[in-house]
Design a protein around this motif. Structure first.
Motif, mmCIF file in Angstrom:
data_model
loop_
_atom_site.group_PDB
_atom_site.id
_atom_site.type_symbol
_atom_site.label_atom_id
_atom_site.label_comp_id
_atom_site.label_asym_id
_atom_site.label_seq_id
_atom_site.Cartn_x
_atom_site.Cartn_y
_atom_site.Cartn_z
ATOM 1 N N MET A 1 0.856 -1.320 0.030
ATOM 2 C CA MET A 1 -0.173 -0.109 0.085
ATOM 3 C C MET A 1 0.842 1.293 0.152
ATOM 4 S SD MET A 1 -2.885 1.179 2.692
ATOM 5 C CE MET A 1 -4.337 2.073 2.292
ATOM 6 N N VAL A 2 0.294 2.362 -0.861
ATOM 7 C CA VAL A 2 1.201 3.578 -0.891
ATOM 8 C C VAL A 2 0.408 4.300 0.209
ATOM 9 C CG1 VAL A 2 1.813 5.483 -2.357
ATOM 10 C CG2 VAL A 2 1.804 3.308 -3.219
ATOM 11 N N TYR A 3 1.294 4.969 1.134
ATOM 12 C CA TYR A 3 0.648 5.857 1.912
ATOM 13 C C TYR A 3 1.201 7.344 1.569
ATOM 14 C CZ TYR A 3 0.617 1.658 4.728
ATOM 15 O OH TYR A 3 0.439 0.494 5.396
ATOM 16 N N SER A 4 0.150 8.432 2.149
ATOM 17 C CA SER A 4 0.363 9.702 1.672
ATOM 18 C C SER A 4 0.340 10.422 3.094
ATOM 19 C CB SER A 4 -0.424 10.214 0.756
ATOM 20 O OG SER A 4 -1.975 10.119 1.470
ATOM 21 N N ALA A 5 1.115 9.894 4.295
ATOM 22 C CA ALA A 5 0.908 10.761 5.413
ATOM 23 C C ALA A 5 2.104 12.075 5.507
ATOM 24 C CB ALA A 5 1.382 9.780 6.384
ATOM 25 N N LEU A 6 1.343 12.869 6.050
ATOM 26 C CA LEU A 6 2.196 14.037 6.190
ATOM 27 C C LEU A 6 2.187 14.768 7.493
ATOM 28 C CD1 LEU A 6 0.314 16.015 3.252
ATOM 29 C CD2 LEU A 6 2.488 15.035 2.935
ATOM 30 N N LEU A 7 3.043 15.639 8.023
ATOM 31 C CA LEU A 7 3.289 16.245 9.195
ATOM 32 C C LEU A 7 3.085 17.785 8.935
ATOM 33 C CD1 LEU A 7 3.699 15.942 12.011
ATOM 34 C CD2 LEU A 7 6.103 16.189 11.473
ATOM 35 N N THR B 1 4.990 24.055 20.072
ATOM 36 C CA THR B 1 4.561 23.717 18.797
ATOM 37 C C THR B 1 3.686 22.447 18.454
ATOM 38 O OG1 THR B 1 7.099 24.102 18.212
ATOM 39 C CG2 THR B 1 6.391 22.605 16.758
ATOM 40 N N LEU B 2 2.784 22.471 17.384
ATOM 41 C CA LEU B 2 1.851 21.488 17.522
ATOM 42 C C LEU B 2 2.343 20.782 16.101
ATOM 43 C CD1 LEU B 2 0.227 23.619 18.621
ATOM 44 C CD2 LEU B 2 -1.738 22.593 17.897
ATOM 45 N N SER B 3 2.497 19.270 16.204
ATOM 46 C CA SER B 3 2.909 18.402 15.243
ATOM 47 C C SER B 3 1.612 17.791 14.790
ATOM 48 C CB SER B 3 3.926 17.437 15.547
ATOM 49 O OG SER B 3 5.115 18.282 16.131
ATOM 50 N N ILE B 4 1.129 17.936 13.667
ATOM 51 C CA ILE B 4 -0.379 17.534 13.175
ATOM 52 C C ILE B 4 -0.016 16.367 12.084
ATOM 53 C CG2 ILE B 4 -2.290 18.126 12.285
ATOM 54 C CD1 ILE B 4 -1.444 21.149 12.967
ATOM 55 N N LYS B 5 -0.623 15.246 12.580
ATOM 56 C CA LYS B 5 -0.146 14.133 11.460
ATOM 57 C C LYS B 5 -1.752 14.120 10.691
ATOM 58 C CE LYS B 5 1.628 12.870 15.073
ATOM 59 N NZ LYS B 5 2.013 13.558 16.324
ATOM 60 N N THR B 6 -1.380 14.078 9.578
ATOM 61 C CA THR B 6 -2.640 14.134 8.428
ATOM 62 C C THR B 6 -2.448 13.247 7.367
ATOM 63 O OG1 THR B 6 -4.397 15.449 7.714
ATOM 64 C CG2 THR B 6 -2.106 16.263 7.458
ATOM 65 N N SER B 7 -3.238 13.281 6.419
ATOM 66 C CA SER B 7 -2.932 12.760 5.132
ATOM 67 C C SER B 7 -2.754 13.570 3.880
ATOM 68 C CB SER B 7 -4.094 11.694 4.752
ATOM 69 O OG SER B 7 -5.369 12.618 4.752
ATOM 70 N N ILE C 1 3.735 24.631 8.082
ATOM 71 C CA ILE C 1 4.340 24.131 7.149
ATOM 72 C C ILE C 1 4.050 22.616 7.071
ATOM 73 C CG2 ILE C 1 6.315 25.812 7.286
ATOM 74 C CD1 ILE C 1 7.707 23.747 9.039
ATOM 75 N N CYS C 2 4.258 21.826 5.967
ATOM 76 C CA CYS C 2 3.541 20.780 5.758
ATOM 77 C C CYS C 2 5.063 19.973 5.258
ATOM 78 C CB CYS C 2 2.799 20.748 4.529
ATOM 79 S SG CYS C 2 2.006 18.947 4.235
ATOM 80 N N TRP D 1 -3.396 3.934 9.817
ATOM 81 C CA TRP D 1 -4.363 4.693 10.905
ATOM 82 C C TRP D 1 -4.603 6.304 10.320
ATOM 83 C CZ3 TRP D 1 -3.074 8.345 14.722
ATOM 84 C CH2 TRP D 1 -3.970 8.373 15.553
ATOM 85 N N ILE D 2 -3.511 6.899 10.049
ATOM 86 C CA ILE D 2 -3.674 8.268 9.923
ATOM 87 C C ILE D 2 -4.613 8.353 8.529
ATOM 88 C CG2 ILE D 2 -2.395 10.349 8.571
ATOM 89 C CD1 ILE D 2 0.009 9.415 10.415
ATOM 90 N N GLU D 3 -4.349 7.338 7.623
ATOM 91 C CA GLU D 3 -5.410 7.429 6.512
ATOM 92 C C GLU D 3 -6.835 7.219 6.894
ATOM 93 O OE1 GLU D 3 -4.752 7.855 2.900
ATOM 94 O OE2 GLU D 3 -2.638 8.508 3.534
#
Length: 108
Positions: A1-7, A57-63, A86-87, A100-102
């Protein structure tokens, strides 16, 4: 599976707002998780003045699919005129966590 997770990273001046923003982003499925780091000192130039401010600082895990909406929501709620938003790509990680992020941001 290809993931597209971003911070996505942003900074805020107080813990109450940090918690409120984190809760909104997670409840609205714009983020799977938001980590709020302890306060630290930020130094930067703003309007020809050297600023020194305590910030969290907030580190936000998203897709990738939720990132634009997440950044727009942060900007709409943020009290700063020009907030740090910033992403960064997450290039690898535990497959179950990335999945799980996805799943948590599936609405976008």
């Amino acid at each position: 599976m290809v993931y597209s997770a971003l911070l996505i990273q942003t900074t805020v001046s107080d813990l109450l707002f940090a918690k409120k923003l984190a809760q909104i982003l997670v409840k609205e499925h714009l983020a799977a998780c938001v980590h709020i780091a302890p306060q630290g000192l930020s130094l930067y130039q703003w309007e020809n003045t050297l600023e020194r401010n305590e910030e969290l600082t907030l580190s936000i895990k998203t897709s990738q699919k939720a990132a634009k909406a997440c950044m727009a929501r942060i900007q709409a709620l943020h009290p700063y005129e020009v907030p740090e938003i910033i992403c960064l790509p997450i290039i690898d990680g535990l497959p179950d966590y990335l999945s799980w992020i996805e799943d948590q941001t599936r609405e976008y």
